[in-house]
Each structure stands twice: as C-alpha cells, then as structure tokens.
Design a protein around this motif. Sequence first.
Motif, PDB file in Angstrom:
ATOM      1  N   UNK A  36      52.671  15.620  59.495  1.00  0.00           N
ATOM      2  CA  UNK A  36      52.490  14.409  60.304  1.00  0.00           C
ATOM      3  C   UNK A  36      52.775  14.783  61.755  1.00  0.00           C
ATOM      4  N   UNK A  37      51.781  14.660  62.604  1.00  0.00           N
ATOM      5  CA  UNK A  37      51.899  15.097  63.998  1.00  0.00           C
ATOM      6  C   UNK A  37      52.308  13.922  64.887  1.00  0.00           C
ATOM      7  N   UNK A  38      53.373  14.129  65.661  1.00  0.00           N
ATOM      8  CA  UNK A  38      53.895  13.108  66.569  1.00  0.00           C
ATOM      9  C   UNK A  38      53.881  13.661  67.985  1.00  0.00           C
ATOM     10  N   UNK A  39      53.161  13.007  68.890  1.00  0.00           N
ATOM     11  CA  UNK A  39      53.139  13.406  70.300  1.00  0.00           C
ATOM     12  C   UNK A  39      54.177  12.587  71.050  1.00  0.00           C
ATOM     13  N   UNK A  40      55.038  13.234  71.816  1.00  0.00           N
ATOM     14  CA  UNK A  40      56.085  12.527  72.558  1.00  0.00           C
ATOM     15  C   UNK A  40      55.927  12.761  74.057  1.00  0.00           C
ATOM     16  N   UNK A  41      55.793  11.659  74.805  1.00  0.00           N
ATOM     17  CA  UNK A  41      55.657  11.706  76.264  1.00  0.00           C
ATOM     18  C   UNK A  41      54.360  12.399  76.692  1.00  0.00           C
ATOM     19  N   UNK A  42      53.364  12.386  75.828  1.00  0.00           N
ATOM     20  CA  UNK A  42      52.064  13.023  76.105  1.00  0.00           C
ATOM     21  C   UNK A  42      51.073  11.922  76.465  1.00  0.00           C
ATOM     22  N   UNK A  43      50.658  11.869  77.710  1.00  0.00           N
ATOM     23  CA  UNK A  43      49.850  10.740  78.179  1.00  0.00           C
ATOM     24  C   UNK A  43      48.367  10.864  77.866  1.00  0.00           C
ATOM     25  N   UNK A  44      47.900  12.088  77.626  1.00  0.00           N
ATOM     26  CA  UNK A  44      46.468  12.296  77.377  1.00  0.00           C
ATOM     27  C   UNK A  44      46.277  13.410  76.359  1.00  0.00           C
ATOM     28  N   UNK A  45      45.172  13.336  75.641  1.00  0.00           N
ATOM     29  CA  UNK A  45      44.908  14.312  74.592  1.00  0.00           C
ATOM     30  C   UNK A  45      44.963  15.750  75.137  1.00  0.00           C
ATOM     31  N   UNK A  46      44.422  15.968  76.335  1.00  0.00           N
ATOM     32  CA  UNK A  46      44.376  17.331  76.872  1.00  0.00           C
ATOM     33  C   UNK A  46      45.718  17.797  77.440  1.00  0.00           C
ATOM     34  N   UNK A  47      46.729  16.934  77.386  1.00  0.00           N
ATOM     35  CA  UNK A  47      48.074  17.351  77.799  1.00  0.00           C
ATOM     36  C   UNK A  47      48.948  17.730  76.609  1.00  0.00           C
ATOM     37  N   UNK A  48      48.378  17.636  75.419  1.00  0.00           N
ATOM     38  CA  UNK A  48      49.082  18.059  74.219  1.00  0.00           C
ATOM     39  C   UNK A  48      48.587  19.431  73.780  1.00  0.00           C
ATOM     40  N   UNK A  49      48.273  19.557  72.497  1.00  0.00           N
ATOM     41  CA  UNK A  49      47.703  20.789  71.971  1.00  0.00           C
ATOM     42  C   UNK A  49      46.212  20.553  71.755  1.00  0.00           C
ATOM     43  N   UNK A  50      45.339  21.234  72.491  1.00  0.00           N
ATOM     44  CA  UNK A  50      43.896  21.011  72.362  1.00  0.00           C
ATOM     45  C   UNK A  50      43.421  21.132  70.918  1.00  0.00           C
ATOM     46  N   UNK A  51      42.643  20.138  70.488  1.00  0.00           N
ATOM     47  CA  UNK A  51      42.100  20.149  69.139  1.00  0.00           C
ATOM     48  C   UNK A  51      42.998  19.529  68.089  1.00  0.00           C
ATOM     49  N   UNK A  52      44.241  19.242  68.450  1.00  0.00           N
ATOM     50  CA  UNK A  52      45.182  18.648  67.500  1.00  0.00           C
ATOM     51  C   UNK A  52      45.170  17.127  67.660  1.00  0.00           C
ATOM     52  N   UNK A  53      45.002  16.420  66.561  1.00  0.00           N
ATOM     53  CA  UNK A  53      44.920  14.962  66.595  1.00  0.00           C
ATOM     54  C   UNK A  53      46.221  14.353  66.081  1.00  0.00           C
ATOM     55  N   UNK A  54      47.098  13.905  66.959  1.00  0.00           N
ATOM     56  CA  UNK A  54      48.358  13.295  66.517  1.00  0.00           C
ATOM     57  C   UNK A  54      48.118  12.017  65.721  1.00  0.00           C
ATOM     58  N   UNK A  55      48.939  11.812  64.741  1.00  0.00           N
ATOM     59  CA  UNK A  55      48.899  10.565  63.977  1.00  0.00           C
ATOM     60  C   UNK A  55      49.664   9.480  64.720  1.00  0.00           C
ATOM     61  N   UNK A  56      50.718   9.911  65.434  1.00  0.00           N
ATOM     62  CA  UNK A  56      51.588   8.987  66.167  1.00  0.00           C
ATOM     63  C   UNK A  56      51.726   9.454  67.610  1.00  0.00           C
ATOM     64  N   UNK A  57      51.615   8.525  68.543  1.00  0.00           N
ATOM     65  CA  UNK A  57      51.853   8.818  69.957  1.00  0.00           C
ATOM     66  C   UNK A  57      52.920   7.866  70.471  1.00  0.00           C
TER      67      UNK A  57
END
Length: 311
Positions: free
Chosen positions: A80-101
């Motif tokens: 289960x992928x959780x992005x924290x404090x990531x405002x845009x998809x390209x500011x996270x890990x490219x190609x990774x689709x978080x379930x929770x932001x």
Amino acid sequence: MTEAEKIARILLAEPKWRIVCHVKPDGDTLGCGSALVSAGKKLGHDVIWGGVDSLPPLYSFLPHSGEYRAGASASEDGRCVIAVDVSARDRGVPGLEPRISIDHHESNERFGAEVNWVDPQAAATGEMVYEVVLALGCAIDADIAEALYVSIATDCGWFKFSNTTADTMRIATELVKAGAVPAKLDERLHFNDTPAKLRLWGRCMARVGPVGARAALSWITRDDFRETGALESDTEGLINMLTHMKGADVTVMVSEVEGCLRCSVRSRGPVSAQAIAAKWNGGGHRYAAGCKIYLPLEEGLKALEEELSRV
C-alpha cells in the motif's frame, strides 16, 4: 468518519506499506515518513520508505533514516503506497501510483488512487500525520514525537511563520509531552552546519538585491556548489534568511542545478508566492512556493526580474 480514520482503516488492513517522500526531501516529508515507519512497525506491519533523492545528512538523526531508500523503483511489490507531503505526481516516484496521498499544499494534484487528504490550513503535513497515527491506535512514543516535531517545526519556521495556528501549537505541545525535546532538535538542525554550507550561504547572501519596489532576488550557481563543496540539500532554509531583507515583500532564490533553475519563492505580504511560481508551472502555498525554470541562468534571472518588477 474523518479522513484520518479512513486512511487508518486502509492501513490497518494492509500488512505491507510503502511510504513515499518528495524530491529534494525536507523536514516535513521526512518527518512524516519517519513517523509512519515507526508507527507501522510498532503495529507489526512491514514498512519501507524512500524517494527519488537521497536523505540529506542533516536529517540522518531521524528514526529509521538508515532504512531510507533513495532512487526507489516504481514497482509497488504488493504494498500500500502512501505519499506524504507530495504535491504532484512528478514530485514523488515517477510511475508509482500512490493509493493514499496526505498533503497540505493547496496546489496538490489529488493523484491518490483511493484517498486524497489535502488540508491547506495545516501548517505542515506532520499535523495531519499526527491525526493518522492517533487514528491507527498507535501510542505516540519518543521516536514518533521527534519525527513529527521536526516535520511541523521546520515547515512553520519554528512556530514563527504566519501558517502557525492554535492547532499547530496544541499538537507540538502533545509531541513534547510524548518525548520530543525542542532544544535537542534545534541543536541538531541549526547548529550542525558544515563550513561548505556556510560558504555557500555567504555567496548567495552577497548577491541578494532589490528588484522593483517590493521584491528581492539572489542565486547560486553550479560553480558555487563545486567550489564550496556544498550539497544541493544545503540550500534548505536559505530562502528564509533572505526574506530578512528590509522592504522585500517577495523573495526569490535561484539554484542552478543539473538541467534547470530551481526557484524558491517566499511572500510576507499580499502577493501570492504560489501565483508567482505558477508562471513556471510551479506550486505551493500563498506564502511559500517553488518552481523550475528551464532556461540558462542569465535568461532565467532576467525573466524573474521582469516578473518581480511588476510586484
């Protein structure tokens, strides 16, 4: 059901988590990640964390920092992928689709597949992660308290910025009660600079000057990094020092890095920093934002001067 409770329900049902921090990680994203790793492990979950860029040495004291994975792949591996404090998809890990932001940037793209909890009123994403940890039923120990205190304190200027609210102070109080020691964390983050970092800051401050009637601008070149031996991460916090210039309602700092000009924008008046950053497809908050300009240094500075002269 609150957003924190929705997130907790998902996480409690998932045995494996992956926490994603944003590019060029700062205290907020790293404090959130560290706290969630601690909470997840306390609850018996298999938790990993990381991001595209390395964890800055300044934050190596955070719990589980040695487990942080830089240059992470886009493979979810059933987590289960959780992005924290990531405002845009390209500011996270490219190609990774978080379930929770979970994020507090007004410009957030709402890219979470299942839950997007975005609260621009929060001084830091750490305030929101604090609520998630409570919703998980996890007691806040010293490790979690320390990580969340770093998250919140660094993003509200150690409780001096205008985004500091009564909730910010309330949560900070609870974190201190749980074991965060403000004096110790201040020592680690503000009295641990390398000579290289101080030399870099000196070059930037020597260049700062007014633009128009209400703005200030300064910059750092690639040669500055090479000649001082400083790291790109050593620029964190420098923009806040530049805002001390008298009469500057808007301040911009430019770092010449590989492939672009990385710009930090701060406002302490009626002009929106986010609106200025948006001219170059950037984002952030009203009083703090950032963007990238894909021009040579001289041309980029000229474009910024033209924009700031209209402030």
